[in-house]
Design an enzyme around this catalytic site. Structure first.
Site, PDB file in Angstrom:
ATOM      1  CG  ASN A  50      30.068  -0.802  -7.307  1.00 21.61           C
ATOM      2  OD1 ASN A  50      30.686  -1.388  -6.434  1.00 21.61           O
ATOM      3  ND2 ASN A  50      28.825  -1.052  -7.591  1.00 21.61           N
ATOM      4  CD  GLU A 108      27.342  -7.464   2.305  1.00 19.22           C
ATOM      5  OE1 GLU A 108      27.312  -7.160   1.098  1.00 19.22           O
ATOM      6  OE2 GLU A 108      28.267  -7.121   3.079  1.00 19.22           O
ATOM      7  CD  GLU A 123      26.081 -10.886  -0.679  1.00 14.98           C
ATOM      8  OE1 GLU A 123      25.265 -10.839  -1.617  1.00 14.98           O
ATOM      9  OE2 GLU A 123      26.002 -11.715   0.245  1.00 14.98           O
ATOM     10  CB  CYS A 129      25.750  -4.854  -7.726  1.00 17.96           C
ATOM     11  SG  CYS A 129      25.200  -4.189  -6.157  1.00 17.96           S
TER      12      CYS A 129
HETATM   13  P1  NAD Z   1      36.519  -7.369  -8.629  1.00 20.14           P
HETATM   14  O1  NAD Z   1      36.027  -8.760  -8.384  1.00 20.14           O
HETATM   15  O2  NAD Z   1      37.413  -7.146  -9.778  1.00 20.14           O
HETATM   16  O3  NAD Z   1      37.295  -6.829  -7.326  1.00 20.14           O
HETATM   17  C1  NAD Z   1      36.701  -6.865  -6.054  1.00 20.14           C
HETATM   18  C2  NAD Z   1      37.806  -6.861  -4.994  1.00 20.14           C
HETATM   19  O4  NAD Z   1      38.529  -8.103  -5.055  1.00 20.14           O
HETATM   20  C3  NAD Z   1      38.843  -5.758  -5.195  1.00 20.14           C
HETATM   21  O5  NAD Z   1      39.228  -5.237  -3.946  1.00 20.14           O
HETATM   22  C4  NAD Z   1      39.990  -6.516  -5.838  1.00 20.14           C
HETATM   23  O6  NAD Z   1      41.252  -5.901  -5.655  1.00 20.14           O
HETATM   24  C5  NAD Z   1      39.922  -7.846  -5.111  1.00 20.14           C
HETATM   25  N1  NAD Z   1      40.587  -8.954  -5.797  1.00 20.14           N
HETATM   26  C6  NAD Z   1      40.927  -9.050  -7.101  1.00 20.14           C
HETATM   27  N2  NAD Z   1      41.521 -10.255  -7.344  1.00 20.14           N
HETATM   28  C7  NAD Z   1      41.531 -10.925  -6.169  1.00 20.14           C
HETATM   29  C8  NAD Z   1      41.989 -12.235  -5.780  1.00 20.14           C
HETATM   30  N3  NAD Z   1      42.535 -13.073  -6.660  1.00 20.14           N
HETATM   31  N4  NAD Z   1      41.828 -12.595  -4.482  1.00 20.14           N
HETATM   32  C9  NAD Z   1      41.244 -11.761  -3.596  1.00 20.14           C
HETATM   33  N5  NAD Z   1      40.803 -10.522  -3.906  1.00 20.14           N
HETATM   34  C10 NAD Z   1      40.937 -10.102  -5.175  1.00 20.14           C
HETATM   35  O7  NAD Z   1      35.203  -6.457  -8.709  1.00 20.14           O
HETATM   36  P2  NAD Z   1      35.104  -4.887  -9.043  1.00 20.14           P
HETATM   37  O8  NAD Z   1      35.389  -4.690 -10.499  1.00 20.14           O
HETATM   38  O9  NAD Z   1      35.852  -4.092  -8.039  1.00 20.14           O
HETATM   39  O10 NAD Z   1      33.548  -4.598  -8.752  1.00 20.14           O
HETATM   40  C11 NAD Z   1      32.539  -4.763  -9.695  1.00 20.14           C
HETATM   41  C12 NAD Z   1      31.729  -6.013  -9.431  1.00 20.14           C
HETATM   42  O11 NAD Z   1      31.210  -5.968  -8.104  1.00 20.14           O
HETATM   43  C13 NAD Z   1      30.511  -6.149 -10.327  1.00 20.14           C
HETATM   44  O12 NAD Z   1      30.389  -7.473 -10.773  1.00 20.14           O
HETATM   45  C14 NAD Z   1      29.340  -5.790  -9.410  1.00 20.14           C
HETATM   46  O13 NAD Z   1      28.097  -6.336  -9.785  1.00 20.14           O
HETATM   47  C15 NAD Z   1      29.824  -6.324  -8.114  1.00 20.14           C
HETATM   48  N6  NAD Z   1      29.122  -5.697  -6.984  1.00 20.14           N
HETATM   49  C16 NAD Z   1      28.237  -6.460  -6.262  1.00 20.14           C
HETATM   50  C17 NAD Z   1      27.539  -5.888  -5.206  1.00 20.14           C
HETATM   51  C18 NAD Z   1      26.595  -6.703  -4.358  1.00 20.14           C
HETATM   52  O14 NAD Z   1      26.278  -6.285  -3.248  1.00 20.14           O
HETATM   53  N7  NAD Z   1      26.131  -7.852  -4.829  1.00 20.14           N
HETATM   54  C19 NAD Z   1      27.736  -4.532  -4.880  1.00 20.14           C
HETATM   55  C20 NAD Z   1      28.641  -3.792  -5.651  1.00 20.14           C
HETATM   56  C21 NAD Z   1      29.340  -4.399  -6.689  1.00 20.14           C
END
Ligand code: NAD
Length: 485
Positions: free
Chosen positions: A151, A464, A249, A283
């Site tokens: 995102n 962070e 996070e 997020c």
């Molecule tokens: P996601 O968890 O699907 O993917 C995040 C990353 O993890 C990607 O690079 C993905 O390829 C990788 N990944 C997937 N499966 C994995 C595994 N088994 N082992 C290791 N890595 C793996 O999340 P998303 O859909 O890309 O992002 C959206 C989410 O991120 C939302 O829940 C949002 O709230 C959160 N987010 C949080 C923050 C924060 O700072 N707290 C900021 C932005 C987004």
């Protein structure tokens, strides 16, 4: 269309699978934006080995020398701002204004940590005895792994990379497959700025294979992850098993409380920007508005009216306020959340539909959506919806507002709109969130301030951003020196 490879050991290298995938523009899927290799554990190992080989020399440089590379990278990024903003808009879907703002944020992050390089150091403490010196130093961890979501395709990689690099670590980063282009462009920019080969490595591929190797490989000293709770909690367990340092996070269900004394026009402006801006794909987006019941009907009518005039379309069209969902899966997920809320008895007051008029049919667009009559136990009040959907919950008074706001298992950002200073202060003390906003939107962060959540939003250990981000990427060493004899 751009063709990318992995960036390993300072070279552009393909995947052993020989397979590739392409990303299309979510605002118009007729446009192919870029092609990428499908990498797996083997490429992750190659990248980790390259990072391990490069780290000692990088770690021995002074932080000031490393900071110079970061400051230079910021300058190069700034020179490419318009081009990279266009690329970000086409791959992720943000409006041009939002994409330009995000690239500018990356520029500022590199400038910030470049400057901070002059201040990195430890503490000098009084020793118990005369003729002795007691002090601490900061040392890099070694190889760190970064796993990032889709995102914020350049801001999140930047806010992890810059503190990791200035601290003297080498890095293996796995960007989300929906948006790898900006991370690969960051690697290009940092190489041009003078980052030695192997200090930064980017591997594009399937989450479980590439991310799994990063989480379990013993050469990786620490992992900073941003993404969903489902994945983050799995990665956390993998790291805990080998006692590696972890920073996870994750998601939010961010409230904005609107009290009866609030300026309702201000409240509508703040909530609409925090809920529909960035297509709700932040997020920190507001996804619950908790309103005192005496003003709930008036507030809801005003918010619905604003939602209906929100301009949706491709990010490059002037005046557009909201782009598409990042892909079809996210769009369908958003629409399912809306349908489920209606099935559970909530009332759809604005939006709720996919937009398919004219060329919009080629993208993943939906209307900004307002749903009222939501109760705290409904799915829409509990589960993260990563889209432009806002739930309105009506409460009797301030105390109930705080109880409802805290009645979820996450706590990232929270906002309140009120003119009552005492209630604003009580709220700031009682709200369970890492970021607290008063008369401000729940989204939007200052890069110089710590950022992170509590409960299931974060591992809640290291923060962070800001100067404190360095804590995660360094360990302190305590030195006792006797010069008395
Ligand atoms: P996601 O968890 O699907 O993917 C995040 C990353 O993890 C990607 O690079 C993905 O390829 C990788 N990944 C997937 N499966 C994995 C595994 N088994 N082992 C290791 N890595 C793996 O999340 P998303 O859909 O890309 O992002 C959206 C989410 O991120 C939302 O829940 C949002 O709230 C959160 N987010 C949080 C923050 C924060 O700072 N707290 C900021 C932005 C987004």
């Amino acid at each position: 269309m751009r063709e990318y490879q992995n960036f390993i050991g300072g070279e552009w290298v393909g995947a052993r699978s020989g397979q590739s995938f392409e990303n299309r523009n979510p605002a118009d899927i007729r446009e192919v934006v870029a092609g990428y290799p499908i990498s797996g554990a083997a490429e992750a190992v190659q990248a980790i080995d390259a990072a391990a080989a490069a780290q000692p020399a990088w770690g021995k440089q002074t932080s000031v020398a490393r900071g110079r590379v970061l400051s230079k990278a910021g300058q190069i990024l700034e020179g490419r701002k318009a081009e990279l903003a266009d690329l970000l808009m086409r791959e992720e879907g943000k409006t041009l204004a939002e994409s330009t703002g995000e690239v500018q944020r990356a520029v500022d992050i590199f400038r910030f940590y470049g400057g901070l390089s002059y201040t990195l150091g430890g503490q000098t403490l009084p020793h118990d005895l005369p003729g002795n010196l007691l002090y601490t130093t900061r040392q890099p961890l070694g190889v760190v792994g970064l796993i990032t979501p889709w995102n914020f395709p350049i801001a999140i990689p930047s806010w992890k990379l810059a503190p990791a690099l200035v601290s003297g670590n080498s890095v293996v980063i796995k960007p989300a497959s929906q948006v790898p282009a900006l991370t690969l462009e960051l690697a290009r920019v940092l190489a041009e700025a003078g980052l030695p080969k192997g200090v930064l490595n980017v591997v594009v591929g399937e989450g479980r294979a590439v991310g799994g190797e990063i989480a379990t490989n013993r050469q990786v000293a620490a992992v900073s992850f941003t993404g969903s709770y489902t994945v983050g909690s799995q990665v956390y367990l993998q790291l805990a098993q080998r006692m590696a340092r972890a920073q996870m996070e994750m998601g939010g269900k961010n409230p904005t409380i609107v009290l009866a004394d609030a300026d309702l026009d201000l409240a509508v402006s703040l909530v609409s920007r925090a809920a529909f801006g960035l297509t709700g794909q932040a997020c920190t987006a507001t996804s619950r508005v908790i309103v005192e019941e005496s003003v709930a009907p008036e507030f809801t009518a005003k918010l619905a009216a604003r939602a209906r005039t929100w301009k949706v379309g491709p990010g490059w069209v002037p005046g557009v306020e909201m782009g598409p969902a990042v892909n079809e899966q996210e769009l369908l997920g958003n629409l399912q959340h809306v349908q489920r809320a209606i099935d559970e008895g909530a009332t759809l007051v604005a939006g709720g539909n996919r937009l398919t008029e004219g060329d919009l049919v080629h993208g993943f667009f939906m209307e900004p959506t307002v749903i009222s009559g939501v109760t705290p136990s409904m799915g829409l009040a509990q589960e993260e919806v990563f889209g432009p959907v806002v739930a309105v919950l009506s409460v009797a008074d301030f105390d109930e507002a705080i109880r409802v706001a805290n009645g979820v298992d996450v706590g990232l950002s929270a906002s309140i709109v009120t003119r009552d200073l005492k209630k604003a202060m009580l709220y700031s003390e009682q709200i369970e969130a890492g970021v607290v906003k008063i008369n401000q939107i729940s989204t939007g962060l200052s890069l110089q301030a710590p950022f992170g959540g509590i409960k299931k939003s974060s591992t809640d250990t290291f923060r962070e951003q800001g100067a404190g981000a360095i804590d995660f990427y360094t360990r302190s060493k305590t030195v006792y020196l006797d010069y008395s004899s």
